[in-house]
Motif scaffolding. Structure first.
Motif, PDB file in Angstrom:
ATOM      1  N   ILE A 242      -4.363  -0.130  -4.805  1.00 39.71           N
ATOM      2  CA  ILE A 242      -4.399   0.225  -3.388  1.00 39.71           C
ATOM      3  C   ILE A 242      -5.638  -0.376  -2.735  1.00 39.71           C
ATOM      4  CG2 ILE A 242      -4.458   2.130  -1.732  1.00 39.71           C
ATOM      5  CD1 ILE A 242      -3.097   3.874  -3.850  1.00 39.71           C
ATOM      6  N   GLU A 243      -5.422  -1.262  -1.765  1.00 37.16           N
ATOM      7  CA  GLU A 243      -6.530  -1.966  -1.135  1.00 37.16           C
ATOM      8  C   GLU A 243      -7.077  -1.235   0.087  1.00 37.16           C
ATOM      9  OE1 GLU A 243      -5.333  -5.959  -0.342  1.00 37.16           O
ATOM     10  OE2 GLU A 243      -5.062  -6.477  -2.461  1.00 37.16           O
ATOM     11  N   ASP A 244      -6.228  -0.517   0.810  1.00 31.26           N
ATOM     12  CA  ASP A 244      -6.701   0.216   1.987  1.00 31.26           C
ATOM     13  C   ASP A 244      -7.679   1.295   1.533  1.00 31.26           C
ATOM     14  OD1 ASP A 244      -6.520   2.691   3.826  1.00 31.26           O
ATOM     15  OD2 ASP A 244      -5.649   1.099   5.068  1.00 31.26           O
ATOM     16  N   PRO A 245      -8.940   1.276   2.000  1.00 31.16           N
ATOM     17  CA  PRO A 245      -9.948   2.211   1.482  1.00 31.16           C
ATOM     18  C   PRO A 245      -9.625   3.678   1.712  1.00 31.16           C
ATOM     19  CG  PRO A 245     -10.761   1.045   3.433  1.00 31.16           C
ATOM     20  CD  PRO A 245      -9.502   0.358   3.007  1.00 31.16           C
ATOM     21  N   GLU A 246      -9.108   4.030   2.890  1.00 29.55           N
ATOM     22  CA  GLU A 246      -8.822   5.435   3.172  1.00 29.55           C
ATOM     23  C   GLU A 246      -7.619   5.936   2.382  1.00 29.55           C
ATOM     24  OE1 GLU A 246      -9.971   6.747   7.460  1.00 29.55           O
ATOM     25  OE2 GLU A 246      -9.177   4.706   7.626  1.00 29.55           O
ATOM     26  N   ILE A 247      -6.610   5.094   2.261  1.00 29.92           N
ATOM     27  CA  ILE A 247      -5.437   5.493   1.475  1.00 29.92           C
ATOM     28  C   ILE A 247      -5.801   5.601   0.004  1.00 29.92           C
ATOM     29  CG2 ILE A 247      -3.102   4.841   0.777  1.00 29.92           C
ATOM     30  CD1 ILE A 247      -3.311   5.747   3.650  1.00 29.92           C
ATOM     31  N   ARG A 248      -6.651   4.698  -0.468  1.00 32.96           N
ATOM     32  CA  ARG A 248      -7.063   4.767  -1.873  1.00 32.96           C
ATOM     33  C   ARG A 248      -7.833   6.059  -2.149  1.00 32.96           C
ATOM     34  NH1 ARG A 248      -9.782   0.232  -5.862  1.00 32.96           N
ATOM     35  NH2 ARG A 248     -10.404   1.689  -7.490  1.00 32.96           N
TER      36      ARG A 248
ATOM     37  N   THR B  70       0.836  -1.199   0.000  1.00 27.71           N
ATOM     38  CA  THR B  70       0.000   0.000   0.000  1.00 27.71           C
ATOM     39  C   THR B  70       0.867   1.243   0.000  1.00 27.71           C
ATOM     40  OG1 THR B  70      -1.868  -1.070   1.116  1.00 27.71           O
ATOM     41  CG2 THR B  70      -1.700   1.320   1.320  1.00 27.71           C
ATOM     42  N   TYR B  71       1.902   1.227   0.811  1.00 26.50           N
ATOM     43  CA  TYR B  71       2.829   2.351   0.905  1.00 26.50           C
ATOM     44  C   TYR B  71       3.503   2.616  -0.444  1.00 26.50           C
ATOM     45  CZ  TYR B  71       6.202   5.360   3.333  1.00 26.50           C
ATOM     46  OH  TYR B  71       6.940   6.432   3.757  1.00 26.50           O
ATOM     47  N   ILE B  72       3.967   1.542  -1.075  1.00 27.76           N
ATOM     48  CA  ILE B  72       4.652   1.653  -2.367  1.00 27.76           C
ATOM     49  C   ILE B  72       3.701   2.186  -3.444  1.00 27.76           C
ATOM     50  CG2 ILE B  72       5.710   0.316  -4.243  1.00 27.76           C
ATOM     51  CD1 ILE B  72       6.866  -1.528  -2.027  1.00 27.76           C
TER      52      ILE B  72
END
Length: 255
Positions: A102-108, A76-78
């Motif tokens: 990106i799987e993390d919903p907030e980061i996406r 996710t970071y990458i």
């Protein structure tokens, strides 16, 4: 302990890496007998590769780690880092493909909002597609506070891009949030993910800057009572109150 900030690629490592140190870590990882040590070395090497802009190889090396949770955090970071870089370079089509990873919903959604700010004038059709695809992805799995926050933030971003549709999406996002039992805070709690016991690198997660209240403020300027009617649907007294205050703020300020 070195903390990583996703918004600054220069913070990825405590020192400047070289190709030799990267390959050395990968070699050491392949020879390590302890699983945690092996994963930590692979993930450190992946971050070093990402810092050098070698994102494809970074993902491949990160994929060698067996710990699924830590691997997901690093990937996710990458992906977030690459997406930001591509957005800044104006490579919006490539950025949209990375965002899909990106799987993390907030980061996406954080990446999507950044994308929309740049793309709504340069590539409006592509931007609309990215926003819509993200909305559909969030709607697939209701129940988590992270997804509820992400959906509300996405709906808020539409207030700038498409105010008419934003009313509809915000209404859906509020109903979506009401299904989440643990949605009691505007932001997630930050915690550190340590790559391994021997690593001096820890990645902070739960650091999304998402805020859906500006969306309510903009919708209130367009149609005060419709915005209030949507905000009043929040079952959470806190979220309902904060949203109504945000809607009323421009009026109070003008007076």
């Amino acid at each position: 302990m070195k903390k990583l900030k996703c918004s600054d690629s220069k913070q990825l490592l405590p020192r400047e890496p070289t190709a030799d140190t990267i390959e050395e870590k990968i070699t050491r990882a392949s020879e390590a007998k302890n699983e945690e040590d092996r994963d930590g070395l692979y993930l450190e090497a992946a971050l070093m590769l990402a810092k050098e802009g070698k994102y494809v190889r970074a993902r491949e090396v990160a994929g060698r780690a067996d710990n699924l949770d830590k691997r997901a955090v690093v990937l996710t970071y990458i992906n977030r880092q690459e997406a930001e870089e591509l957005i800044k370079q104006g490579e919006l089509l490539r950025a949209s493909r990375v965002i899909e990873r990106i799987e993390d919903p907030e980061i996406r959604v954080e990446a999507v909002v950044s994308f929309a700010k740049t793309g709504r004038k340069k590539e409006p059709d592509l931007t609309r597609t990215v926003l819509e695809d993200t909305r559909k992805t969030l709607e697939k799995d209701a129940g988590s506070a992270a997804q509820s926050r992400a959906y509300l933030w996405l709906a808020s971003s539409y207030a700038v891009f498409d105010p008419v549709l934003s009313f509809e999406l915000m209404n859906s996002a509020v109903k979506f949030a009401n299904k989440t039992k643990d949605f009691t805070a505007l932001s997630s709690e930050m915690r550190l993910v340590h790559l391994s016991r021997k690593s001096d690198i820890a990645i902070p997660i739960g650091t999304s800057k998402g805020d859906f209240l500006p969306g309510f403020k903009l919708l209130g300027r367009r149609d005060f009572w419709q915005a209030v009617s949507i905000a009043e649907q929040f079952e959470s007294q806190l979220l309902r109150g904060l949203s109504i205050v945000a809607i009323a703020e421009p009026i109070l300020t003008d007076k």
